[in-house]
Design a protein around this motif. Structure first.
Motif, PDB file in Angstrom:
ATOM      1  N   LYS A  98       0.819  -1.217   0.000  1.00 32.25           N
ATOM      2  CA  LYS A  98       0.000   0.000   0.000  1.00 32.25           C
ATOM      3  C   LYS A  98       0.846   1.257   0.000  1.00 32.25           C
ATOM      4  O   LYS A  98       0.437   2.287  -0.502  1.00 32.25           O
ATOM      5  CB  LYS A  98      -0.977   0.003   1.175  1.00 32.25           C
ATOM      6  N   GLY A  99       2.074   1.181   0.520  1.00 29.21           N
ATOM      7  CA  GLY A  99       2.954   2.335   0.512  1.00 29.21           C
ATOM      8  C   GLY A  99       3.421   2.712  -0.875  1.00 29.21           C
ATOM      9  O   GLY A  99       3.815   3.835  -1.111  1.00 29.21           O
ATOM     10  N   ASP A 100       3.415   1.768  -1.812  1.00 30.24           N
ATOM     11  CA  ASP A 100       3.828   2.058  -3.176  1.00 30.24           C
ATOM     12  C   ASP A 100       2.758   2.847  -3.927  1.00 30.24           C
ATOM     13  O   ASP A 100       3.062   3.560  -4.867  1.00 30.24           O
ATOM     14  CB  ASP A 100       4.108   0.759  -3.938  1.00 30.24           C
ATOM     15  N   LYS A 101       1.521   2.709  -3.529  1.00 26.63           N
ATOM     16  CA  LYS A 101       0.411   3.329  -4.236  1.00 26.63           C
ATOM     17  C   LYS A 101       0.133   4.754  -3.755  1.00 26.63           C
ATOM     18  O   LYS A 101      -0.392   5.568  -4.506  1.00 26.63           O
ATOM     19  CB  LYS A 101      -0.830   2.456  -4.032  1.00 26.63           C
TER      20      LYS A 101
ATOM     21  N   SER B 265       8.540   9.864  12.058  1.00 28.75           N
ATOM     22  CA  SER B 265       7.457   8.965  11.653  1.00 28.75           C
ATOM     23  C   SER B 265       7.266   9.028  10.149  1.00 28.75           C
ATOM     24  O   SER B 265       7.441  10.074   9.524  1.00 28.75           O
ATOM     25  CB  SER B 265       6.137   9.350  12.316  1.00 28.75           C
ATOM     26  N   ILE B 266       6.893   7.890   9.571  1.00 37.02           N
ATOM     27  CA  ILE B 266       6.577   7.832   8.143  1.00 37.02           C
ATOM     28  C   ILE B 266       5.067   7.649   8.026  1.00 37.02           C
ATOM     29  O   ILE B 266       4.473   6.805   8.695  1.00 37.02           O
ATOM     30  CB  ILE B 266       7.303   6.668   7.448  1.00 37.02           C
ATOM     31  N   LEU B 267       4.462   8.470   7.181  1.00 40.69           N
ATOM     32  CA  LEU B 267       3.015   8.452   6.987  1.00 40.69           C
ATOM     33  C   LEU B 267       2.694   8.208   5.520  1.00 40.69           C
ATOM     34  O   LEU B 267       3.480   8.555   4.640  1.00 40.69           O
ATOM     35  CB  LEU B 267       2.415   9.806   7.388  1.00 40.69           C
ATOM     36  N   ILE B 268       1.531   7.632   5.284  1.00 38.11           N
ATOM     37  CA  ILE B 268       0.987   7.621   3.936  1.00 38.11           C
ATOM     38  C   ILE B 268      -0.350   8.347   3.998  1.00 38.11           C
ATOM     39  O   ILE B 268      -1.041   8.313   5.018  1.00 38.11           O
ATOM     40  CB  ILE B 268       0.813   6.208   3.338  1.00 38.11           C
TER      41      ILE B 268
ATOM     42  N   LEU C 164       4.731   1.934   9.824  1.00 39.27           N
ATOM     43  CA  LEU C 164       5.763   1.513  10.769  1.00 39.27           C
ATOM     44  C   LEU C 164       6.870   0.694  10.120  1.00 39.27           C
ATOM     45  O   LEU C 164       8.045   0.851  10.479  1.00 39.27           O
ATOM     46  CB  LEU C 164       5.128   0.740  11.929  1.00 39.27           C
ATOM     47  N   ASN C 165       6.546  -0.165   9.180  1.00 42.26           N
ATOM     48  CA  ASN C 165       7.575  -0.974   8.518  1.00 42.26           C
ATOM     49  C   ASN C 165       8.552  -0.102   7.744  1.00 42.26           C
ATOM     50  O   ASN C 165       9.760  -0.338   7.768  1.00 42.26           O
ATOM     51  CB  ASN C 165       6.948  -2.011   7.589  1.00 42.26           C
ATOM     52  N   GLU C 166       8.048   0.907   7.070  1.00 42.09           N
ATOM     53  CA  GLU C 166       8.912   1.818   6.309  1.00 42.09           C
ATOM     54  C   GLU C 166       9.790   2.634   7.260  1.00 42.09           C
ATOM     55  O   GLU C 166      10.974   2.848   6.994  1.00 42.09           O
ATOM     56  CB  GLU C 166       8.075   2.746   5.430  1.00 42.09           C
ATOM     57  N   GLU C 167       9.219   3.072   8.370  1.00 39.81           N
ATOM     58  CA  GLU C 167      10.008   3.825   9.346  1.00 39.81           C
ATOM     59  C   GLU C 167      11.169   2.973   9.874  1.00 39.81           C
ATOM     60  O   GLU C 167      12.307   3.425   9.947  1.00 39.81           O
ATOM     61  CB  GLU C 167       9.125   4.282  10.507  1.00 39.81           C
ATOM     62  N   GLU C 168      10.889   1.731  10.221  1.00 38.11           N
ATOM     63  CA  GLU C 168      11.920   0.837  10.734  1.00 38.11           C
ATOM     64  C   GLU C 168      12.985   0.571   9.676  1.00 38.11           C
ATOM     65  O   GLU C 168      14.184   0.577   9.963  1.00 38.11           O
ATOM     66  CB  GLU C 168      11.291  -0.485  11.196  1.00 38.11           C
ATOM     67  N   ARG C 169      12.563   0.363   8.437  1.00 34.87           N
ATOM     68  CA  ARG C 169      13.506   0.116   7.344  1.00 34.87           C
ATOM     69  C   ARG C 169      14.440   1.319   7.170  1.00 34.87           C
ATOM     70  O   ARG C 169      15.656   1.166   7.050  1.00 34.87           O
ATOM     71  CB  ARG C 169      12.757  -0.151   6.040  1.00 34.87           C
ATOM     72  N   ARG C 170      13.887   2.521   7.212  1.00 32.86           N
ATOM     73  CA  ARG C 170      14.684   3.731   7.036  1.00 32.86           C
ATOM     74  C   ARG C 170      15.640   3.953   8.204  1.00 32.86           C
ATOM     75  O   ARG C 170      16.778   4.359   8.019  1.00 32.86           O
ATOM     76  CB  ARG C 170      13.781   4.937   6.835  1.00 32.86           C
TER      77      ARG C 170
END
Length: 80
Positions: free
Chosen positions: A3-6, A46-49, A59-65
């Motif tokens: 969903k983060g890609d969209k 924090s990373i938001l969409i 949360l997964n994107e935040e942890e990855r970054r």
């Protein structure tokens, strides 16, 4: 598709009083928004969409970054 890609991804750059300054991860566009429309547990970094006008934590994107940044710092320390 994740969903983060969209949907557009935003990073919370700063929180000042009741305003969050967020930055689009792809375009680097910045904007100020009222924190009352954001998830309660946001913090700087924090990373938001934005999904249909509603901001959700990613949360997964935040942890990855965060891990990527930590790895870069380790490499810099080891190279000095």
């Amino acid at each position: 598709m994740d969903k983060g890609d969209k949907f557009m991804k935003w990073a919370v750059d700063k929180i000042i009083n009741s305003i969050a300054i967020i930055e689009n991860i792809n375009t680097l566009e910045k904007k100020e928004i009222d924190i009352t429309i954001l998830p309660f547990s946001i913090h700087e970094g924090s990373i938001l969409i934005n999904k249909d006008g509603i901001y959700e934590l990613e949360l997964n994107e935040e942890e990855r970054r965060r891990k990527l940044i930590e790895e870069r710092f380790k490499r810099l320390r080891n190279n000095s």
